[in-house]
Design a protein around this motif. Structure first.
Motif, PDB file in Angstrom:
ATOM      1  N   LEU A   4       0.817  -1.212   0.000  1.00  0.00           N
ATOM      2  CA  LEU A   4       0.000   0.000   0.000  1.00  0.00           C
ATOM      3  C   LEU A   4       0.855   1.268   0.000  1.00  0.00           C
ATOM      4  CD1 LEU A   4      -2.805  -1.149   2.436  1.00  0.00           C
ATOM      5  CD2 LEU A   4      -2.878  -1.053  -0.063  1.00  0.00           C
ATOM      6  N   ASP A   5       2.058   1.196   0.535  1.00  0.00           N
ATOM      7  CA  ASP A   5       2.950   2.354   0.559  1.00  0.00           C
ATOM      8  C   ASP A   5       3.785   2.488  -0.707  1.00  0.00           C
ATOM      9  OD1 ASP A   5       2.081   3.072   3.064  1.00  0.00           O
ATOM     10  OD2 ASP A   5       3.685   2.011   4.106  1.00  0.00           O
ATOM     11  N   CYS A   6       3.556   1.632  -1.668  1.00  0.00           N
ATOM     12  CA  CYS A   6       4.329   1.648  -2.905  1.00  0.00           C
ATOM     13  C   CYS A   6       4.121   2.981  -3.642  1.00  0.00           C
ATOM     14  CB  CYS A   6       3.908   0.473  -3.780  1.00  0.00           C
ATOM     15  SG  CYS A   6       5.077   0.168  -5.076  1.00  0.00           S
ATOM     16  N   VAL A   7       5.194   3.573  -4.068  1.00  0.00           N
ATOM     17  CA  VAL A   7       5.200   4.905  -4.659  1.00  0.00           C
ATOM     18  C   VAL A   7       4.810   4.865  -6.139  1.00  0.00           C
ATOM     19  CG1 VAL A   7       6.772   6.771  -5.316  1.00  0.00           C
ATOM     20  CG2 VAL A   7       6.927   5.748  -3.039  1.00  0.00           C
ATOM     21  N   THR A   8       3.916   5.782  -6.531  1.00  0.00           N
ATOM     22  CA  THR A   8       3.568   6.011  -7.925  1.00  0.00           C
ATOM     23  C   THR A   8       3.737   7.496  -8.205  1.00  0.00           C
ATOM     24  OG1 THR A   8       2.042   4.147  -8.016  1.00  0.00           O
ATOM     25  CG2 THR A   8       1.705   5.891  -9.641  1.00  0.00           C
ATOM     26  N   THR A  31       1.815   2.796 -15.173  1.00  0.00           N
ATOM     27  CA  THR A  31       2.515   1.885 -16.074  1.00  0.00           C
ATOM     28  C   THR A  31       2.707   0.513 -15.445  1.00  0.00           C
ATOM     29  OG1 THR A  31       4.630   2.730 -15.258  1.00  0.00           O
ATOM     30  CG2 THR A  31       3.771   3.719 -17.276  1.00  0.00           C
ATOM     31  N   ALA A  32       2.940  -0.489 -16.280  1.00  0.00           N
ATOM     32  CA  ALA A  32       3.233  -1.839 -15.800  1.00  0.00           C
ATOM     33  C   ALA A  32       4.707  -1.962 -15.421  1.00  0.00           C
ATOM     34  CB  ALA A  32       2.892  -2.870 -16.874  1.00  0.00           C
ATOM     35  N   THR A  92       6.047   4.179 -11.727  1.00  0.00           N
ATOM     36  CA  THR A  92       5.698   3.604 -10.429  1.00  0.00           C
ATOM     37  C   THR A  92       6.800   2.669  -9.941  1.00  0.00           C
ATOM     38  OG1 THR A  92       4.024   2.350  -9.209  1.00  0.00           O
ATOM     39  CG2 THR A  92       4.426   1.688 -11.477  1.00  0.00           C
ATOM     40  N   GLU A  93       6.845   2.445  -8.638  1.00  0.00           N
ATOM     41  CA  GLU A  93       7.774   1.481  -8.050  1.00  0.00           C
ATOM     42  C   GLU A  93       7.098   0.125  -7.846  1.00  0.00           C
ATOM     43  OE1 GLU A  93      11.011   2.002  -7.627  1.00  0.00           O
ATOM     44  OE2 GLU A  93      10.710   3.992  -8.496  1.00  0.00           O
ATOM     45  N   LEU A  94       5.867  -0.023  -8.318  1.00  0.00           N
ATOM     46  CA  LEU A  94       5.127  -1.285  -8.145  1.00  0.00           C
ATOM     47  C   LEU A  94       5.907  -2.523  -8.570  1.00  0.00           C
ATOM     48  CD1 LEU A  94       1.379  -0.817  -9.118  1.00  0.00           C
ATOM     49  CD2 LEU A  94       2.280  -1.926  -7.094  1.00  0.00           C
ATOM     50  N   PHE A 129       4.678  -7.920  -3.693  1.00  0.00           N
ATOM     51  CA  PHE A 129       3.254  -8.200  -3.803  1.00  0.00           C
ATOM     52  C   PHE A 129       2.694  -7.914  -5.190  1.00  0.00           C
ATOM     53  CE2 PHE A 129       3.285  -8.435   0.772  1.00  0.00           C
ATOM     54  CZ  PHE A 129       2.378  -9.448   1.000  1.00  0.00           C
ATOM     55  N   TYR A 130       3.431  -7.207  -6.018  1.00  0.00           N
ATOM     56  CA  TYR A 130       2.975  -6.868  -7.373  1.00  0.00           C
ATOM     57  C   TYR A 130       2.629  -8.132  -8.157  1.00  0.00           C
ATOM     58  CZ  TYR A 130       3.179  -4.690 -12.044  1.00  0.00           C
ATOM     59  OH  TYR A 130       2.908  -4.246 -13.312  1.00  0.00           O
TER      60      TYR A 130
END
Length: 181
Positions: free
Chosen positions: A91-95, A146-147, A152-154, A159-160
């Motif tokens: 949830l804290d992943c940066v976009t 983006t994928a 994003t850092e996703l 968990f991505y």
């Protein structure tokens, strides 16, 4: 699908309406006007909403993070996060960048299933990060970034892959009532 029109768009629409699903990511190489005209088509197409313009931060010194509403994490694709301490890491992943979206409220069968929150703008409200639309017997999901790691850092988040796996399972079996798992 940028620039595709006519028979290809109709084939994708028929594919989804027949019970299949599609997932889209956005980025700086898409043409929002084409998506709006041919894929959303005033709500008659399969795309969940209209794309307005790129939003977020170009300097990569500010960002948004996921800010789930009380209903967001109840969606089946987030089952993997239930009861895990690592959920906060996802949830804290940066976009950094995303699109401003339009017509979510007026496009039938469309709902945001996860939201962004901009903590650098205290007046901001949660903003759609993942949007789902029922199209006939099928579904269309929009990831509003983006994928890859361009916006994003996703992709760096463990968990991505799990979220994508849960999403594929959900989309593949959303209509299947004959399965006994």
């Amino acid at each position: 699908m940028d620039g595709l029109q006519g028979p290809v768009v109709r084939a994708v629409q028929e594919f989804i309406e027949s019970g299949r699903s599609a997932v889209f990511f956005v980025g700086d190489k898409i043409n929002p006007e084409n998506y709006n005209a041919f894929l959303h088509n005033g709500g008659r197409g399969f795309f969940p909403c209209r794309l307005n313009k790129q939003a977020g931060y170009d300097d990569f010194k500010k960002w948004v993070v996921f800010e789930p509403t009380s209903q967001d994490l109840e969606h089946p694709i987030f089952n993997i996060l239930e009861g895990t301490e690592q959920a906060a890491g996802f949830l804290d992943c940066v976009t950094y960048k995303y699109y401003s979206l339009e017509d979510l409220d007026t496009t039938p069968g469309t709902r945001a299933i996860l939201h962004f929150k901009d903590y650098f703008d205290e007046s901001s409200q949660p903003y759609p990060a993942i949007v789902e639309r029922d199209v006939g017997k099928g579904k269309c999901i929009l990831f509003n970034t983006t994928a890859d790691k361009e916006w994003t850092e996703l992709p760096s988040n463990p968990f991505y892959v799990y979220i994508l796996w849960e999403m594929m399972f959900y989309l593949a079996y959303h209509e299947r009532t004959d399965l006994n798992l």
